[in-house]
Design an enzyme around this catalytic site. Structure first.
Site, PDB file in Angstrom:
ATOM      1  N   LYS A  49     -10.572  -4.705  -4.353  1.00  0.00           N
ATOM      2  CA  LYS A  49     -11.163  -3.462  -4.976  1.00  0.00           C
ATOM      3  C   LYS A  49     -10.130  -2.452  -5.786  1.00  0.00           C
ATOM      4  O   LYS A  49     -10.329  -2.140  -6.608  1.00  0.00           O
ATOM      5  CB  LYS A  49     -11.613  -3.012  -3.994  1.00  0.00           C
ATOM      6  CG  LYS A  49     -12.588  -1.552  -4.248  1.00  0.00           C
ATOM      7  CD  LYS A  49     -13.984  -1.701  -4.745  1.00  0.00           C
ATOM      8  CE  LYS A  49     -14.680  -0.522  -4.784  1.00  0.00           C
ATOM      9  NZ  LYS A  49     -15.887  -0.627  -5.452  1.00  0.00           N
ATOM     10  N   LYS A  56       0.562  -1.240   0.039  1.00  0.00           N
ATOM     11  CA  LYS A  56       0.013  -0.168  -0.079  1.00  0.00           C
ATOM     12  C   LYS A  56       0.842   1.110  -0.193  1.00  0.00           C
ATOM     13  O   LYS A  56       0.307   2.222  -0.453  1.00  0.00           O
ATOM     14  CB  LYS A  56      -0.799   0.144   1.068  1.00  0.00           C
ATOM     15  CG  LYS A  56      -2.153  -0.996   1.112  1.00  0.00           C
ATOM     16  CD  LYS A  56      -3.031  -0.789   2.313  1.00  0.00           C
ATOM     17  CE  LYS A  56      -4.183  -1.910   2.301  1.00  0.00           C
ATOM     18  NZ  LYS A  56      -4.934  -1.616   3.419  1.00  0.00           N
ATOM     19  N   LYS A  96      -4.172 -11.045  -6.782  1.00  0.00           N
ATOM     20  CA  LYS A  96      -5.590 -11.331  -5.704  1.00  0.00           C
ATOM     21  C   LYS A  96      -6.642 -10.326  -6.153  1.00  0.00           C
ATOM     22  O   LYS A  96      -6.473  -9.230  -6.646  1.00  0.00           O
ATOM     23  CB  LYS A  96      -5.261 -11.413  -4.361  1.00  0.00           C
ATOM     24  CG  LYS A  96      -5.189 -10.102  -3.864  1.00  0.00           C
ATOM     25  CD  LYS A  96      -5.314 -10.032  -2.427  1.00  0.00           C
ATOM     26  CE  LYS A  96      -5.517  -8.895  -1.938  1.00  0.00           C
ATOM     27  NZ  LYS A  96      -5.481  -8.666  -0.392  1.00  0.00           N
TER      28      LYS A  96
HETATM   29  P1  AMP Z   1     -11.039  -6.336   3.150  1.00  0.00           P
HETATM   30  O1  AMP Z   1     -11.935  -5.973   2.009  1.00  0.00           O
HETATM   31  O2  AMP Z   1      -9.586  -6.185   2.697  1.00  0.00           O
HETATM   32  O3  AMP Z   1     -11.344  -5.662   4.455  1.00  0.00           O
HETATM   33  O4  AMP Z   1     -11.093  -7.900   3.276  1.00  0.00           O
HETATM   34  C1  AMP Z   1     -12.058  -8.497   4.162  1.00  0.00           C
HETATM   35  C2  AMP Z   1     -11.848  -9.901   4.275  1.00  0.00           C
HETATM   36  O5  AMP Z   1     -11.851 -10.741   2.820  1.00  0.00           O
HETATM   37  C3  AMP Z   1     -10.382 -10.490   4.923  1.00  0.00           C
HETATM   38  O6  AMP Z   1     -10.777 -11.792   5.705  1.00  0.00           O
HETATM   39  C4  AMP Z   1      -9.543 -10.968   3.654  1.00  0.00           C
HETATM   40  O7  AMP Z   1      -8.469 -11.793   4.029  1.00  0.00           O
HETATM   41  C5  AMP Z   1     -10.563 -11.370   2.742  1.00  0.00           C
HETATM   42  N1  AMP Z   1     -10.192 -11.266   1.123  1.00  0.00           N
HETATM   43  C6  AMP Z   1      -9.950 -10.086   0.366  1.00  0.00           C
HETATM   44  N2  AMP Z   1      -9.736 -10.190  -0.913  1.00  0.00           N
HETATM   45  C7  AMP Z   1      -9.585 -11.598  -0.923  1.00  0.00           C
HETATM   46  C8  AMP Z   1      -9.360 -12.638  -1.926  1.00  0.00           C
HETATM   47  N3  AMP Z   1      -9.084 -12.287  -3.182  1.00  0.00           N
HETATM   48  N4  AMP Z   1      -9.581 -13.833  -1.728  1.00  0.00           N
HETATM   49  C9  AMP Z   1      -9.693 -14.217  -0.413  1.00  0.00           C
HETATM   50  N5  AMP Z   1      -9.953 -13.512   0.562  1.00  0.00           N
HETATM   51  C10 AMP Z   1     -10.030 -12.370   0.311  1.00  0.00           C
END
Ligand code: AMP
Ligand code: TRP
Length: 337
Positions: free
Chosen positions: A208, A111, A205
């Site tokens: 967003k 980031k 991965k």
């Molecule tokens: P965040 O949107 O970054 O707050 O992520 C929320 C949850 O989704 C966290 O537990 C992340 O580890 C999971 N997560 C986000 N992106 C992925 C992805 N591409 N594959 C698997 N898990 C994800």
């Protein structure tokens, strides 16, 4: 009953990476554990953001989570900023967190590269995350694979705090040192088989910020417009080339969304070039629809009744404030306040 805690940033709509990596697991685990789920809006402000958008996204995330199956009768759902103890504990934990560990966090480095100017809040992001978890003395944390390193740090912080501030139990350890209470459990990650969902570009991965997502609430037309050109097995150039399902992102999505006999059929059709990639994607789109239709319907209902969502979040915050207050009383006491 042992307690689980997890968080998600209100950064736009839930995508199928979040859903498969974490949220679908939350829905399952809420019946097996005492479950607390948090919309982490303080984490969302560690990179540039628009305050008006944040206001909308908090609620949109609550709608998505409830639509995805978080049941307020089984689990607690709340917004981080409604429980001020999160920031208070963060400060206390900051004083014992090794700077080197923060600088080594992969997510910070990634980031930071994308920012013109790096705020201290971005570096301290994992300390706030540790505070979220430790505030509720949670045993386990269901997350995607990208959060494993942050959880490792939470364990380091819990261990340090316990050894510096835990009350002596009166016994001695094997090495002759004074034993101390393990006030904070060292939280473990709970991963799923779909712990890392790749984006439709097959490069990184799904996230967003990479613009390679499928939203949980997107229309079937919009999902198809993204699936159709999505990267598959790069060696499969013509329809008659046999493919290798294991290297194909679409096959991995089949494993997440299609029933086992379909998954097997897909693998055979791919290896024998029976189907082209478009045929395979059409079947995936159907499987996704089966799971997403009821979620979309619930989301539309919830969007029409903002009071329901507000009530759920208010009840969640009240419950969590009481738990947080109890932990902070003990923490302040042990730390000399
Ligand atoms: P965040 O949107 O970054 O707050 O992520 C929320 C949850 O989704 C966290 O537990 C992340 O580890 C999971 N997560 C986000 N992106 C992925 C992805 N591409 N594959 C698997 N898990 C994800
Ligand atoms: N950092 C997590 C993410 O981006 C979100 C998060 C904040 C979290 N606090 C948490 C996850 C506590 C689990 C537990 O996905």
């Amino acid at each position: 009953m042992s307690r689980i805690f997890s968080g998600i940033q209100p950064s736009g709509e839930l995508h199928i990476g979040n859903y498969l990596g974490a949220v679908r697991n939350w829905v399952r685990l809420q019946h097996e554990f005492e479950a607390i789920f948090c919309i982490v809006d303080y984490h969302a402000i560690t990179v540039a953001y628009d305050p008006e958008q944040l206001r909308l996204r908090r609620r949109a995330m609550a709608v998505s989570l409830l639509a995805a199956g978080i049941d307020p009768n089984a689990a607690t759902l709340f917004v981080q900023s409604q429980v001020p103890e999160h920031t208070e504990l963060t400060w206390f934990l900051n004083t014992i967190t090794p700077l080197g560990e923060l600088e080594r966090q992969t997510q910070f480095k990634e980031k930071a590269q994308r920012q013109e100017s790096i705020a201290a809040g971005l570096l301290n992001y994992p300390v706030l995350q540790a505070a979220d978890i430790l505030l509720y003395r949670a045993d386990s944390v269901p997350v995607g694979e990208d959060q494993v390193q942050h959880l490792e740090l939470s364990r380091v912080v819990a261990r340090r705090w316990n050894s510096q501030f835990g009350r002596p139990t009166g016994s001695t350890n094997e090495d002759g040192t004074e034993e101390r209470e393990q006030f904070f459990p060292e939280p473990k990650a709970l991963l799923t088989p779909t712990r890392r969902i790749m984006g439709l570009d097959g490069q990184a991965k799904m996230s967003k910020s990479m613009g390679n997502t499928i939203g949980l609430l997107e229309s079937p037309e919009s999902i198809w417009a993204k699936l159709r050109p999505a990267v598959t097995d790069p060696k499969r150039i013509r329809k008659t080339d046999p493919g290798t399902p294991e290297v194909c992102n679409i096959y991995h999505l089949h494993k997440a969304f299609s029933p086992p006999d379909t998954v097997e059929h897909v693998a055979v059709q791919c290896r024998t070039a029976g189907w082209g990639c478009i045929d395979c994607k059409k079947v995936l789109a159907e499987s996704m629809e089966r799971e997403l239709v009821p979620i979309r319907r619930r989301a539309a209902e919830l969007a029409d009744s903002p009071r329901t969502v507000d009530d759920v979040l208010a009840a969640g915050a009240t419950h969590c404030r009481a738990l947080a207050r109890e932990t902070m009383d003990a923490v302040r006491d042990r730390m000399g306040f």
